[in-house]
Every structure is written in C-alpha cells, then in structure tokens.
Scaffold this motif. Structure first.
Motif, PDB file in Angstrom:
ATOM      1  N   GLU A  91       4.858  -4.308  -4.185  1.00  0.00           N
ATOM      2  CA  GLU A  91       3.501  -3.752  -4.378  1.00  0.00           C
ATOM      3  C   GLU A  91       2.880  -3.350  -2.565  1.00  0.00           C
ATOM      4  O   GLU A  91       2.113  -2.708  -2.806  1.00  0.00           O
ATOM      5  N   GLU A  92       3.518  -4.768  -2.279  1.00  0.00           N
ATOM      6  CA  GLU A  92       2.536  -4.522  -0.696  1.00  0.00           C
ATOM      7  C   GLU A  92       3.203  -3.313  -0.560  1.00  0.00           C
ATOM      8  O   GLU A  92       2.640  -2.502   0.578  1.00  0.00           O
ATOM      9  N   LYS A  96       0.454  -0.147   1.335  1.00  0.00           N
ATOM     10  CA  LYS A  96       0.963   0.672   2.676  1.00  0.00           C
ATOM     11  C   LYS A  96       0.654   2.110   3.499  1.00  0.00           C
ATOM     12  O   LYS A  96       0.406   2.928   3.317  1.00  0.00           O
ATOM     13  N   LYS A  97       1.644   2.646   2.130  1.00  0.00           N
ATOM     14  CA  LYS A  97       2.178   3.602   1.447  1.00  0.00           C
ATOM     15  C   LYS A  97       1.199   4.289   0.947  1.00  0.00           C
ATOM     16  O   LYS A  97       0.507   5.144   1.854  1.00  0.00           O
ATOM     17  N   LYS A  98       0.188   3.975   0.227  1.00  0.00           N
ATOM     18  CA  LYS A  98      -0.895   4.379  -0.119  1.00  0.00           C
ATOM     19  C   LYS A  98      -1.976   4.323   1.229  1.00  0.00           C
ATOM     20  O   LYS A  98      -3.155   5.149   1.438  1.00  0.00           O
ATOM     21  N   ALA A 100      -1.748   4.199   3.799  1.00  0.00           N
ATOM     22  CA  ALA A 100      -1.123   5.641   4.887  1.00  0.00           C
ATOM     23  C   ALA A 100      -1.455   6.300   4.877  1.00  0.00           C
ATOM     24  O   ALA A 100      -2.130   7.934   6.028  1.00  0.00           O
ATOM     25  N   GLU A 101      -1.508   7.560   3.632  1.00  0.00           N
ATOM     26  CA  GLU A 101      -1.068   8.436   3.432  1.00  0.00           C
ATOM     27  C   GLU A 101      -2.925   8.147   3.205  1.00  0.00           C
ATOM     28  O   GLU A 101      -3.226  10.160   3.553  1.00  0.00           O
ATOM     29  N   LEU A 102      -3.960   7.955   2.469  1.00  0.00           N
ATOM     30  CA  LEU A 102      -5.046   8.403   3.029  1.00  0.00           C
ATOM     31  C   LEU A 102      -5.822   7.694   4.476  1.00  0.00           C
ATOM     32  O   LEU A 102      -6.921   8.845   4.492  1.00  0.00           O
ATOM     33  N   LYS A 103      -5.213   6.932   5.086  1.00  0.00           N
ATOM     34  CA  LYS A 103      -5.582   7.352   6.758  1.00  0.00           C
ATOM     35  C   LYS A 103      -4.843   9.122   7.353  1.00  0.00           C
ATOM     36  O   LYS A 103      -6.020   9.194   7.573  1.00  0.00           O
TER      37      LYS A 103
END
Length: 264
Positions: A91-92, A96-98, A100-103
């Motif tokens: 989940e973490e 983090k991936k989400k 990073a993608e949003l960023k």
C-alpha cells in the motif's frame, strides 16, 4: 398329568477341548479372550473407551495437546504479521507511486502553462512591436499630404501636419532605430527613425528632443515634444514618411499608417 421327555436320542453336553499352544502349554478360549483384552489395553485402544471419570483424570501435559496448539497459534500469528507487513508495504509503495505520478502530472501541467504564458507574452510583445501608433495622441491632420503653396520649397507639402500645441508629447509611430536627432534646417529640431520595415519616419518642428542617434525606439514611445522651430507659421508636428533617408523619396504618410493598422 405328568410330563414325560420325548423319546429319541439326545446329545451329551459338550466339554471344551483343550488345545496345545506352540510352546506346548494348553490354552482355553477364556485364556485367549483375556490375552486379547490385555493387548487392547496395552495398545491404548481401551483408553479411548474408558469412562468419563477416567478420561478426566488424564492431564493436558500427558497428552501434549496444549503445546501443539500453542506452537500452531504462534506460527499463525507470525504469518499474519508478515502478511500485514507485506500488505502495508504494498500500500505504501502504491501510494508513493501514485504521489509520484500526480507530481509528474502537476509538473507537466505547470510546464505547459508556463510555456503557454511565455508564448502568449512573446506574441503580445511581437504584436506590440509590430503595432503602429499615431505620432500625436488624439490629434487630427491640419494640413494634408502634397498640399500646394509657396510655404514649401518643392511647391507641395511632403508630409502631413498634426495639430499640436507646443510641448505636446510626440511618439514614435513604430519600432526602429534613431538615425537623426537634432537641427534639420527648415524642419527645425527633428528626429528621423529608420523603421524595422526599412522605411524612414520624420518628426519636425520640435521644441525638444528626448532620444539620441542609435537608440532603439518602440511604438508609442515618447521621442520629443512638439513646437514651432524651423520654417513654420505656428506650433504643430510635421510628420513625413520616406522610402530612403534622402529628401524627395516621400510617400503618403496617412496611407502608410493605415497600411499598418492605424485608424485615422
């Protein structure tokens, strides 16, 4: 009436016969049964058939059941904890991936917006530099182009006169470079600008000059103040457009301004 026994033959009671064992000791069926019971007792089968009172007397330590259950629960707890840790790590990692993608998307959007603003600013600056203005804001033409009379040495007016009281701000009509800034004989104090399109614009009869030779000017930039210097009968601005820097190459100033989008 007396009962009598029926006539016929009757068998005598059967006497158990003894058998010889392998070791030579005779055994009976009763002995065999006793031996079988003893064997069952020794194997533990009889323990399962014991009475509740006998079963109650058997302790958990004797069976070893508590130790087995405790060991099983400990392993299960470890497995559950490991599974929970793996789930949390997954989940973490997903979070983090989400993030990073949003960023990345936010940065890409910001970059696009910044590029769009820069393009808009460049386009606005380009339009500003290409735009043309009137040399005198809110003025009008008092003397037209090629008007005849003895006031002009060529016999006709080589430019147009804009009505302006002395000290009125004079603006460059477009972008260019100052090639003349000073006295111009009959034109009095004058400024000549070589425009970016290759033509020359002249501003005459000035009371003061605010630019110097070699200076870059832009549309609407103040370059002087109107006046009555040179060969004049009163204060005004003489505005002239030439195809070269030489006298006699004049063209219609109003047509020139209109061709560059100026409404007169």
């Amino acid at each position: 009436m007396a009962f009598t026994r029926a006539t016929g033959k009757h068998r005598r009671p059967r006497v158990p016969q003894r058998r010889k064992s392998l070791g030579g000791t005779p055994i009976t069926r009763r002995t065999a049964s006793a031996a079988g019971i003893a064997a069952l007792t020794a194997s533990g089968v009889m323990g399962t058939l014991a009475s509740p009172a006998m079963a109650a007397g058997t302790t958990a330590e004797q069976t070893g059941l508590t130790q087995a259950v405790t060991l099983g629960e400990s392993i299960a707890d470890k497995i559950d904890a490991q599974a929970a840790a793996q789930q949390q790590a997954a989940e973490e990692a997903a979070a983090k991936k989400k993030a990073a993608e949003l960023k990345r998307k936010a940065e890409a959007k910001a970059m696009k917006e910044r590029e769009a603003k820069e393009r808009a600013a460049r386009e606005a600056e380009r339009r500003r530099l290409l735009a043309y203005k009137l040399p005198i804001t809110g003025s009008y033409v008092s003397t037209g182009y090629q008007s005849g009379g003895s006031l002009w040495s060529s016999g006709s007016h080589t430019g147009v006169d804009f009505h302006a009281a002395s000290g009125t701000p004079v603006h460059s009509v477009g972008s260019g470079t100052v090639v003349t800034a000073g006295w111009g004989g009959a034109y009095g104090n004058q400024v000549v600008v070589r425009m970016n399109d290759g033509t020359y614009t002249q501003y005459g009869h000035l009371s003061s000059i605010a630019v110097s030779v070699g200076q870059k000017v832009t549309p609407g930039q103040q370059i002087a103040l109107s006046g009555a210097t040179g060969n004049v009968t009163g204060a005004h601005l003489h505005f002239e457009v030439r195809t070269t820097a030489e006298y006699g190459s004049d063209i219609d100033p109003l047509a020139y301004l209109r061709s560059h989008g100026v409404k007169i």
